[in-house]
Scaffold this active site. Structure first.
Site, PDB file in Angstrom:
ATOM      1  N   ARG A  88       0.854  -1.194   0.000  1.00 40.79           N
ATOM      2  CA  ARG A  88       0.000   0.000   0.000  1.00 40.79           C
ATOM      3  C   ARG A  88       0.893   1.248   0.000  1.00 40.79           C
ATOM      4  NH1 ARG A  88      -3.897   2.667   4.679  1.00 40.79           N
ATOM      5  NH2 ARG A  88      -4.878   4.185   3.281  1.00 40.79           N
ATOM      6  N   HIS A  89       0.420   2.291  -0.646  1.00 39.03           N
ATOM      7  CA  HIS A  89       1.163   3.556  -0.671  1.00 39.03           C
ATOM      8  C   HIS A  89       1.445   4.060   0.751  1.00 39.03           C
ATOM      9  CE1 HIS A  89      -2.476   5.688   0.548  1.00 39.03           C
ATOM     10  NE2 HIS A  89      -3.127   4.988  -0.357  1.00 39.03           N
ATOM     11  N   GLY A  90       2.416   4.950   0.862  1.00 33.63           N
ATOM     12  CA  GLY A  90       2.770   5.531   2.156  1.00 33.63           C
ATOM     13  C   GLY A  90       1.766   6.574   2.611  1.00 33.63           C
ATOM     14  N   GLY A 369      -0.157  -0.434  -4.542  1.00 34.58           N
ATOM     15  CA  GLY A 369      -1.582  -0.196  -4.673  1.00 34.58           C
ATOM     16  C   GLY A 369      -2.166   0.505  -3.459  1.00 34.58           C
ATOM     17  N   ALA A 412       1.403   2.126   4.114  1.00 37.25           N
ATOM     18  CA  ALA A 412       2.629   1.354   3.812  1.00 37.25           C
ATOM     19  C   ALA A 412       2.505  -0.124   4.167  1.00 37.25           C
ATOM     20  CB  ALA A 412       3.857   1.957   4.500  1.00 37.25           C
TER      21      ALA A 412
END
Length: 487
Positions: A88-90, A369, A412
């Protein structure tokens, strides 16, 4: 503690309370200068999908670049030959929609006039006045973009993984890294920051080049994999665009637990309860989390809520994730079959190459993602499923539930499949084994609670998904006589 308790603030809404809130928030800012003394909040375990990664892995608060090696990780004669990671994005900014709701709430606090009997100074008007005077620094352009803290999340994750799996993250493999990303900027930027972290690992002290100039190249956009939900007509029709799909979310907003929280917050802020609603209360709660995650500041917004409120608001968020991204509807998870199959295609190829004594062409595959990417996949695999579904009416029974989104998919968050080649295997079947890690901790198999599986056994367990789940068929929406497959 960096702030007074809510009980003290509510006892009299005294001048000293407002002054203390402002002073203590200033102290929180100062603590940013002390990396060994990070800012924390008692509310942190309840922020749901807005949770900081380090609140799930507390050891990172003091040492964010050193990995914690799970004792269950295989070692010895079993060598990792491939890692497939879904990340997952930060940490990100709030969305424009959330910012607009916060402006609405901020306006309510600023509009409180002298007719309500309070003097006009911040010291004498309580927490509501302190919040009215608290700078509202969020702007429309931020709209869910990755923040610097989010880039740091990714750089530090890269450093930890490179240290944890040195045989995979070798300098020689740098050019063979394969990165895939969602088209959203926060995901693309997360992938770029991860590569910068790896560069720091390989070439300490040297400034990284532009990602486009790196040997492995920039992450490749593939929304059919990373945003599969946007390409599934059945999900879009039955869930995303269906006004009744989130019935339990809306029912909980008007239920006794949420209404009790609403009244408590209205009393704390000294605004009419009729001016507030569950959405405004939730965005105030999230603002505490955003200030903490983005700026490292424990703002006065955190003083509006106590632990009981936080648990109610966490449940509200979990209800949404459950019904929109997890077990609420079968299509939520079945729409992720293509991504699940893609992961095993990579693993299959690595096994085949090793069997032919060839080098593994893609030893590290990184896919960037969203929480909405990870949750359906974990649900497809049978993880975090409670005996009873989460509903608007069983809040108290679900206090000890498995499905807590903030503990599963914080910023994250990462789900990793690690393929091992075991030299001393007694049979060909035992030669290849797999472990899964969630947020850098070994994830026991959902069906057996074992921490490692023979690769062929894992494929056999998920045979239905790998062989029979065709996204084109799963996502086909019938034109007539449609029925929703709730639960």
């Amino acid at each position: 503690m960096l702030s007074g308790t809510r009980a003290l603030l509510r006892a009299s809404v005294a001048p000293t309370a407002a002054l203390a809130a402002a002073l203590l928030s200033t102290l929180a800012r100062c603590s940013l200068l002390e990396p060994r003394d990070p800012v924390t909040s008692a509310l942190s375990p309840y922020f749901g999908t807005k949770t900081r990664y380090e609140d799930v892995n507390p050891g990172l608060l003091s040492d964010p670049e050193t990995p914690w090696r799970d004792p269950e990780l295989l070692e010895g004669s079993c060598t990792p030959v491939q890692l497939v990671a879904l990340i997952r994005h930060g940490t990100r900014y709030p969305t424009a929609k959330q910012i607009n709701k916060l402006r609405q709430l901020h306006g309510l606090l600023q509009a409180r006039g002298p007719e309500d009997g309070r003097p006009g100074t911040a010291e004498s008007r309580g927490l509501g006045a302190a919040l009215a005077d608290w700078p509202l620094w969020y702007a429309d352009w931020m709209d869910g973009q990755l923040v610097e803290k989010g880039r740091q999340d990714m750089r530090q994750l890269a450093l930890r993984l490179a240290s944890l799996f040195p045989a995979l993250f070798t300098r020689e493999n740098y050019g063979r890294l394969r990165l895939v990303t969602s088209s959203k900027h926060r995901c693309m930027d997360s992938g770029a920051a991860f590569l910068q972290g790896l560069w720091q690992h390989y070439y300490p002290g040297l400034s990284p080049p532009d990602v486009a100039d790196m040997e492995c190249g920039p992450p490749r956009v593939n929304d059919k994999l990373m945003r599969f939900f946007d390409h599934c007509e059945k999900f879009l029709t039955e869930v995303e665009r269906n006004a009744t799909a989130l019935y339990h979310v809306e029912a909980f907003k008007t239920g006794p637990e949420m209404q009790n929280t609403l009244k408590k917050v209205a009393a704390t802020l000294q605004v009419p309860v009729n001016d507030l609603n569950a959405d405004l209360i939730q965005v105030a709660f999230f603002t505490c989390s955003f200030d903490l995650a983005i700026r490292g500041v424990k703002s006065p917004w955190c003083d509006v809520f106590d632990i009981d409120d936080a648990k109610v608001l966490e449940y509200l968020n979990d209800l949404k994730q459950y019904w929109k991204r997890s077990y609420g509807y079968t299509i939520n998870s079945r729409s992720s079959c293509t991504l699940f199959q893609d992961i095993f295609q990579h693993l299959d190829k690595a096994v085949e190459q090793k069997q032919r004594s060839q080098p593994v062409s893609s030893p590290v595959i990184l896919q960037f993602g969203h929480a909405e990417t990870l949750l359906p996949l974990l649900s497809l695999m049978g993880y975090f499923k409670d005996k009873e579904p989460l509903t608007a009416y069983n809040y108290k029974k679900q206090v000890h539930r498995k499905f807590r989104s903030g503990h599963i998919v914080p910023y994250a968050s990462n789900l990793m499949f690690v393929l091992y080649h075991c030299e001393n295997a007694k049979t060909p079947k035992e030669e290849f084994q797999v472990q899964m890690l969630l947020n850098e901790k070994v994830l026991p198999l959902a069906h057996s609670q074992e921490t490692v599986s023979l690769y062929e056994d894992l494929k056999n367990h998920y045979k239905d998904i790998l062989q029979s789940c065709q996204t084109s068929e799963e996502c086909k929406f019938p034109k007539v006589n449609s029925s929703y497959d709730e639960l």
